[in-house]
Write a protein that holds these residues in place. Structure first.
Motif, mmCIF file in Angstrom:
data_model
loop_
_atom_site.group_PDB
_atom_site.id
_atom_site.type_symbol
_atom_site.label_atom_id
_atom_site.label_comp_id
_atom_site.label_asym_id
_atom_site.label_seq_id
_atom_site.Cartn_x
_atom_site.Cartn_y
_atom_site.Cartn_z
ATOM 1 N N UNK A 22 15.446 -68.690 -35.756
ATOM 2 C CA UNK A 22 14.044 -68.576 -36.159
ATOM 3 C C UNK A 22 13.499 -67.162 -35.976
ATOM 4 N N UNK A 23 14.088 -66.407 -35.076
ATOM 5 C CA UNK A 23 13.787 -64.993 -34.906
ATOM 6 C C UNK A 23 15.045 -64.222 -35.301
ATOM 7 N N UNK A 24 14.928 -62.903 -35.466
ATOM 8 C CA UNK A 24 16.090 -62.106 -35.841
ATOM 9 C C UNK A 24 17.096 -62.085 -34.704
ATOM 10 N N UNK A 25 18.361 -62.144 -35.042
ATOM 11 C CA UNK A 25 19.406 -62.155 -34.029
ATOM 12 C C UNK A 25 20.686 -61.587 -34.617
ATOM 13 N N UNK A 26 21.579 -61.188 -33.733
ATOM 14 C CA UNK A 26 22.878 -60.678 -34.138
ATOM 15 C C UNK A 26 23.978 -61.356 -33.337
ATOM 16 N N UNK A 27 25.142 -61.481 -33.968
ATOM 17 C CA UNK A 27 26.353 -61.876 -33.265
ATOM 18 C C UNK A 27 27.156 -60.601 -33.070
ATOM 19 N N UNK A 28 27.320 -60.181 -31.826
ATOM 20 C CA UNK A 28 28.014 -58.935 -31.514
ATOM 21 C C UNK A 28 29.309 -59.228 -30.777
ATOM 22 N N UNK A 29 30.342 -58.477 -31.102
ATOM 23 C CA UNK A 29 31.591 -58.649 -30.370
ATOM 24 C C UNK A 29 32.427 -57.382 -30.436
ATOM 25 N N UNK A 30 33.307 -57.264 -29.471
ATOM 26 C CA UNK A 30 34.236 -56.158 -29.416
ATOM 27 C C UNK A 30 35.636 -56.733 -29.228
ATOM 28 N N UNK A 31 36.524 -56.404 -30.148
ATOM 29 C CA UNK A 31 37.899 -56.893 -30.114
ATOM 30 C C UNK A 31 38.848 -55.736 -29.879
ATOM 31 N N UNK A 32 39.805 -55.941 -29.008
ATOM 32 C CA UNK A 32 40.810 -54.903 -28.777
ATOM 33 C C UNK A 32 41.651 -54.711 -30.040
ATOM 34 N N UNK A 33 42.312 -53.587 -30.137
ATOM 35 C CA UNK A 33 43.188 -53.268 -31.275
ATOM 36 C C UNK A 33 42.457 -53.336 -32.608
ATOM 37 N N UNK A 34 41.273 -52.702 -32.657
ATOM 38 C CA UNK A 34 40.498 -52.647 -33.906
ATOM 39 C C UNK A 34 40.359 -51.197 -34.368
ATOM 40 N N UNK A 35 40.260 -51.022 -35.685
ATOM 41 C CA UNK A 35 40.093 -49.701 -36.271
ATOM 42 C C UNK A 35 38.894 -49.725 -37.217
#
Length: 292
Positions: free
Chosen positions: A214-227
């Protein structure tokens, strides 16, 4: 400084009305000024235009009035249709009343601090969010937020600008941040050719994807071995670049579950290939300043 029971609106997403925007020739509302100051203190580059357009449209008077009127004594926010329309929150009651409300604003990071969970906080603050089809869309977002992290993954669903920046800083080791996004949407509806590619030197990357609540939101993540790459998108007929888009490749998928949606799209299984995807203008990639 707002106390722990204050409700500060941080971002505005698009509505049927024109998106809130201010130019260098005009002064932004007081709340937006605070947001810009916070950004400049924590991020090394300018706020991307799509994020700039999400800043709160509330004036200081609006904020103070609704902090006192909308919030009950126990400090829990409860949606009010006029407030939702003014602040561009997605409230079913506001939409039903004919208000021009399409999408949402961010809330202060402590808005749900008195709730046992994000799910409970949304129900308490937005009682009508349980109405279909909004309910199903919200449940999809919550499923991503509540799912167990993959091996080597750090994840969060930040509900405020401060929380998102704080998560990125923590995941990247407290470094000075750069916020990156795709330049524009040109070429997205046509067949294009990949031109020049730049790989960022970042060994750690935080990706934040827009999510619906209902409000602005983000799904954030950090994955190893990413470029992370900046990719020129070229019009094959004109032979000219029409866009520069961000793309990320997750190089090690061996620990991902077999039913991961990426494998359904790419037609292979865990560890059989890398998974790459584009960033939209509303998505953000966070890296350390030294990785540019």
């Amino acid at each position: 400084m707002a106390n722990s029971h204050s409700f500060t609106l941080l971002f505005t997403l698009f509505s049927y009305l024109s998106s809130f925007h201010f130019s260098s020739a005009s002064s932004p509302p007081a709340i937006a000024s605070d947001q810009l100051k916070f950004w400049s203190q924590n991020v090394n580059n300018k706020m991307p235009e799509p994020i700039l357009k999400k800043l709160s449209p509330l004036s200081k008077n609006d904020y103070e009035y609704y902090s006192n009127v909308v919030l009950p004594k126990n400090g829990k926010f409860s949606a009010d249709s006029h407030f939702c329309s003014l602040a561009k929150l997605f409230c079913t009651s506001a939409a039903a009343a004919g208000k021009s409300v399409k999408k949402n604003t961010y809330t202060k990071e402590n808005t749900y601090s008195n709730s046992a969970s994000l799910d409970q906080g949304i129900t308490e603050a937005f009682p009508e969010s349980g109405v279909s089809p909004t309910k199903e869309t919200i449940q999809t977002t919550l499923a991503y937020c509540n799912a167990a992290a993959l091996e080597g993954e750090t994840k969060s669903c930040p509900k405020s600008l401060e929380e998102m920046v704080g998560f990125a800083k923590a995941a990247l080791g407290g470094t000075t941040l750069l916020a990156l996004t795709s330049k524009n949407t040109r070429g997205s509806d046509f067949e294009m050719v990949i031109g020049k590619m730049k790989q960022y030197r970042a060994t750690k990357i935080v990706a934040c994807h827009e999510a619906f609540l209902p409000f602005a939101a983000y799904f954030c993540h950090s994955l190893s071995s990413s470029r992370l790459y900046a990719v020129e998108v070229v019009d094959p007929k004109a032979g000219a670049a029409v866009n520069t888009m961000l793309a990320i490749c997750h190089m090690d998928t061996s620990s991902w579950p077999k039913n991961h949606v990426a494998f359904e799209i790419l037609k292979f299984g865990p560890g059989e290939g890398e998974a790459c995807h584009w960033f939209t203008q509303l998505d953000l990639a966070w890296i350390g300043k030294e990785s540019d």
